[in-house]
Design a protein around this motif. Structure first.
Motif, PDB file in Angstrom:
ATOM      1  N   GLU A 156     -14.379  -3.819  -2.920  1.00  0.00           N
ATOM      2  CA  GLU A 156     -13.564  -2.716  -3.423  1.00  0.00           C
ATOM      3  C   GLU A 156     -12.343  -3.289  -4.137  1.00  0.00           C
ATOM      4  O   GLU A 156     -11.727  -4.237  -3.667  1.00  0.00           O
ATOM      5  N   SER A 157     -11.971  -2.714  -5.258  1.00  0.00           N
ATOM      6  CA  SER A 157     -10.788  -3.150  -6.004  1.00  0.00           C
ATOM      7  C   SER A 157      -9.538  -2.444  -5.470  1.00  0.00           C
ATOM      8  O   SER A 157      -9.641  -1.411  -4.800  1.00  0.00           O
ATOM      9  N   PRO A 158      -8.337  -2.966  -5.790  1.00  0.00           N
ATOM     10  CA  PRO A 158      -7.122  -2.226  -5.452  1.00  0.00           C
ATOM     11  C   PRO A 158      -7.124  -0.813  -6.044  1.00  0.00           C
ATOM     12  O   PRO A 158      -6.658   0.128  -5.401  1.00  0.00           O
ATOM     13  N   ALA A 159      -7.674  -0.654  -7.262  1.00  0.00           N
ATOM     14  CA  ALA A 159      -7.738   0.688  -7.872  1.00  0.00           C
ATOM     15  C   ALA A 159      -8.633   1.617  -7.052  1.00  0.00           C
ATOM     16  O   ALA A 159      -8.320   2.802  -6.885  1.00  0.00           O
ATOM     17  N   ASP A 160      -9.749   1.093  -6.527  1.00  0.00           N
ATOM     18  CA  ASP A 160     -10.622   1.902  -5.669  1.00  0.00           C
ATOM     19  C   ASP A 160      -9.874   2.354  -4.420  1.00  0.00           C
ATOM     20  O   ASP A 160      -9.985   3.516  -4.001  1.00  0.00           O
ATOM     21  N   LEU A 161      -9.132   1.435  -3.837  1.00  0.00           N
ATOM     22  CA  LEU A 161      -8.363   1.755  -2.637  1.00  0.00           C
ATOM     23  C   LEU A 161      -7.293   2.796  -2.961  1.00  0.00           C
ATOM     24  O   LEU A 161      -7.105   3.759  -2.209  1.00  0.00           O
ATOM     25  N   ARG A 162      -6.627   2.633  -4.094  1.00  0.00           N
ATOM     26  CA  ARG A 162      -5.607   3.605  -4.499  1.00  0.00           C
ATOM     27  C   ARG A 162      -6.222   4.994  -4.680  1.00  0.00           C
ATOM     28  O   ARG A 162      -5.611   6.006  -4.310  1.00  0.00           O
ATOM     29  N   THR A 163      -7.437   5.056  -5.202  1.00  0.00           N
ATOM     30  CA  THR A 163      -8.109   6.346  -5.421  1.00  0.00           C
ATOM     31  C   THR A 163      -8.306   7.107  -4.125  1.00  0.00           C
ATOM     32  O   THR A 163      -8.247   8.336  -4.105  1.00  0.00           O
ATOM     33  N   ARG A 164      -8.522   6.416  -3.012  1.00  0.00           N
ATOM     34  CA  ARG A 164      -8.669   7.144  -1.748  1.00  0.00           C
ATOM     35  C   ARG A 164      -7.352   7.326  -1.003  1.00  0.00           C
ATOM     36  O   ARG A 164      -7.206   8.231  -0.188  1.00  0.00           O
ATOM     37  N   LEU A 165      -6.347   6.484  -1.288  1.00  0.00           N
ATOM     38  CA  LEU A 165      -5.073   6.582  -0.570  1.00  0.00           C
ATOM     39  C   LEU A 165      -4.122   7.639  -1.120  1.00  0.00           C
ATOM     40  O   LEU A 165      -3.451   8.330  -0.348  1.00  0.00           O
ATOM     41  N   MET A 195      -8.673   2.918   6.041  1.00  0.00           N
ATOM     42  CA  MET A 195      -9.495   1.722   6.281  1.00  0.00           C
ATOM     43  C   MET A 195      -9.037   0.601   5.354  1.00  0.00           C
ATOM     44  O   MET A 195      -8.626   0.853   4.222  1.00  0.00           O
ATOM     45  N   GLU A 196      -9.162  -0.622   5.833  1.00  0.00           N
ATOM     46  CA  GLU A 196      -8.815  -1.768   5.000  1.00  0.00           C
ATOM     47  C   GLU A 196      -9.736  -1.850   3.794  1.00  0.00           C
ATOM     48  O   GLU A 196     -10.851  -1.311   3.807  1.00  0.00           O
ATOM     49  N   MET A 197      -9.269  -2.513   2.775  1.00  0.00           N
ATOM     50  CA  MET A 197     -10.063  -2.766   1.577  1.00  0.00           C
ATOM     51  C   MET A 197     -11.363  -3.452   1.972  1.00  0.00           C
ATOM     52  O   MET A 197     -11.386  -4.314   2.847  1.00  0.00           O
ATOM     53  N   ASP A 198     -12.430  -3.066   1.336  1.00  0.00           N
ATOM     54  CA  ASP A 198     -13.743  -3.673   1.565  1.00  0.00           C
ATOM     55  C   ASP A 198     -13.796  -4.977   0.766  1.00  0.00           C
ATOM     56  O   ASP A 198     -13.729  -4.960  -0.463  1.00  0.00           O
ATOM     57  N   TRP A 199     -13.919  -6.097   1.460  1.00  0.00           N
ATOM     58  CA  TRP A 199     -13.942  -7.408   0.822  1.00  0.00           C
ATOM     59  C   TRP A 199     -15.373  -7.872   0.559  1.00  0.00           C
ATOM     60  O   TRP A 199     -15.602  -9.012   0.168  1.00  0.00           O
ATOM     61  N   GLY A 200     -16.348  -7.003   0.788  1.00  0.00           N
ATOM     62  CA  GLY A 200     -17.729  -7.306   0.439  1.00  0.00           C
ATOM     63  C   GLY A 200     -18.244  -8.598   1.048  1.00  0.00           C
ATOM     64  O   GLY A 200     -18.084  -8.838   2.249  1.00  0.00           O
ATOM     65  N   CYS A 231      -1.706   0.512   9.730  1.00  0.00           N
ATOM     66  CA  CYS A 231      -2.816   0.206   8.829  1.00  0.00           C
ATOM     67  C   CYS A 231      -2.933  -1.291   8.571  1.00  0.00           C
ATOM     68  O   CYS A 231      -2.591  -2.089   9.435  1.00  0.00           O
ATOM     69  N   HIS A 232      -3.354  -1.655   7.399  1.00  0.00           N
ATOM     70  CA  HIS A 232      -3.739  -3.021   7.053  1.00  0.00           C
ATOM     71  C   HIS A 232      -2.934  -3.492   5.855  1.00  0.00           C
ATOM     72  O   HIS A 232      -2.431  -2.696   5.066  1.00  0.00           O
ATOM     73  N   ILE A 233      -2.868  -4.803   5.684  1.00  0.00           N
ATOM     74  CA  ILE A 233      -2.059  -5.366   4.610  1.00  0.00           C
ATOM     75  C   ILE A 233      -2.553  -4.917   3.232  1.00  0.00           C
ATOM     76  O   ILE A 233      -1.748  -4.658   2.344  1.00  0.00           O
ATOM     77  N   GLY A 234      -3.857  -4.784   3.048  1.00  0.00           N
ATOM     78  CA  GLY A 234      -4.372  -4.319   1.757  1.00  0.00           C
ATOM     79  C   GLY A 234      -3.924  -2.905   1.452  1.00  0.00           C
ATOM     80  O   GLY A 234      -3.506  -2.596   0.334  1.00  0.00           O
ATOM     81  N   VAL A 235      -3.981  -2.035   2.449  1.00  0.00           N
ATOM     82  CA  VAL A 235      -3.526  -0.652   2.300  1.00  0.00           C
ATOM     83  C   VAL A 235      -2.037  -0.630   1.966  1.00  0.00           C
ATOM     84  O   VAL A 235      -1.586   0.075   1.055  1.00  0.00           O
ATOM     85  N   MET A 236      -1.268  -1.435   2.693  1.00  0.00           N
ATOM     86  CA  MET A 236       0.172  -1.479   2.459  1.00  0.00           C
ATOM     87  C   MET A 236       0.488  -2.010   1.065  1.00  0.00           C
ATOM     88  O   MET A 236       1.357  -1.477   0.375  1.00  0.00           O
ATOM     89  N   ARG A 237      -0.219  -3.052   0.646  1.00  0.00           N
ATOM     90  CA  ARG A 237       0.015  -3.596  -0.705  1.00  0.00           C
ATOM     91  C   ARG A 237      -0.216  -2.523  -1.774  1.00  0.00           C
ATOM     92  O   ARG A 237       0.564  -2.399  -2.714  1.00  0.00           O
ATOM     93  N   VAL A 238      -1.299  -1.775  -1.636  1.00  0.00           N
ATOM     94  CA  VAL A 238      -1.619  -0.768  -2.650  1.00  0.00           C
ATOM     95  C   VAL A 238      -0.579   0.354  -2.653  1.00  0.00           C
ATOM     96  O   VAL A 238      -0.109   0.766  -3.717  1.00  0.00           O
ATOM     97  N   LEU A 239      -0.199   0.858  -1.488  1.00  0.00           N
ATOM     98  CA  LEU A 239       0.790   1.932  -1.439  1.00  0.00           C
ATOM     99  C   LEU A 239       2.155   1.465  -1.944  1.00  0.00           C
ATOM    100  O   LEU A 239       2.827   2.178  -2.698  1.00  0.00           O
ATOM    101  N   LEU A 240       2.575   0.265  -1.554  1.00  0.00           N
ATOM    102  CA  LEU A 240       3.859  -0.262  -2.033  1.00  0.00           C
ATOM    103  C   LEU A 240       3.806  -0.574  -3.522  1.00  0.00           C
ATOM    104  O   LEU A 240       4.776  -0.335  -4.247  1.00  0.00           O
ATOM    105  N   ALA A 241       2.688  -1.110  -3.991  1.00  0.00           N
ATOM    106  CA  ALA A 241       2.537  -1.382  -5.427  1.00  0.00           C
ATOM    107  C   ALA A 241       2.644  -0.083  -6.223  1.00  0.00           C
ATOM    108  O   ALA A 241       3.311  -0.030  -7.268  1.00  0.00           O
TER     109      ALA A 241
END
Length: 193
Positions: free
Chosen positions: A116-125, A77-82, A140-150
């Protein structure tokens, strides 16, 4: 070692309007559906495992380019932007009280209001990625891709990223218990004959 190929979903009306989608379930727009119907995954990725976010824009993209339905997982799922979801980034950026800043300057721990922070997203990915047993295409989504590539490149969300994410391209990440590595090369989707 597992190879993970990341593919960003096609455009939506919200993408074109500059609205932040996050987890809001917006489908592909008509132009994206028409364009993606003319593209396909290149070999050997056309026979790899296929998984996507459960959001419509990712599932639709996967079906169109692979010709088969993907397995879906909430991990993608994409990052939660609240509270920022549905709003335009340019409007938030122009409001000094919004707290908005470009994601490239968040660091791992910055969190949008109620999001959700990038660290939160990384914790589930990361656990999801380490559970892969075959080479996999992930739509997937650009946020997911950014976190995995980062994670693979050691980028810390502080300054310009060492990659640029474009549509209709596969971004490859090698997943190995000893460490991850991202390929500098991108693989373009092929035109259907």
């Amino acid at each position: 070692m597992i190879q993970l190929a990341l593919l960003r979903h096609g455009h939506t009306d919200w993408n074109r309007a500059g609205r932040i989608q996050g987890r809001t379930d917006i489908p592909l727009d008509d132009d994206a559906r028409a364009q993606l119907a003319g593209l396909r995954l290149p070999a050997p990725w056309d026979s790899a495992d296929l998984v996507s976010s459960p959001l419509a824009r990712a599932v639709q993209t996967a079906k169109l380019v692979a010709g088969r339905p993907p397995e879906t997982t909430r991990a993608l799922m994409e990052m939660d932007w609240g509270k920022w979801e549905g709003l335009c980034g340019v409007d938030l950026k122009s409001d000094p009280n919004s707290g908005f800043r470009d994601i490239e300057y968040w660091g791992w721990d910055y969190t949008p209001p109620g999001g959700e922070s990038p660290a939160d997203l990384r914790t589930r990915l990361i656990p999801w990625a380490h559970g892969l047993t075959h080479d996999t295409v992930s739509v997937c989504h650009i946020g997911v891709m950014r976190v995995l590539l980062a994670h693979a490149m050691g980028w810390n969300f502080k300054g310009d990223p060492p990659f640029q994410i474009k549509r209709n391209r596969l971004y490859l990440v090698q997943i190995d218990p000893a460490g991850w590595q991202a390929s500098p090369d991108q693989i373009r989707l092929e035109h259907r004959v």
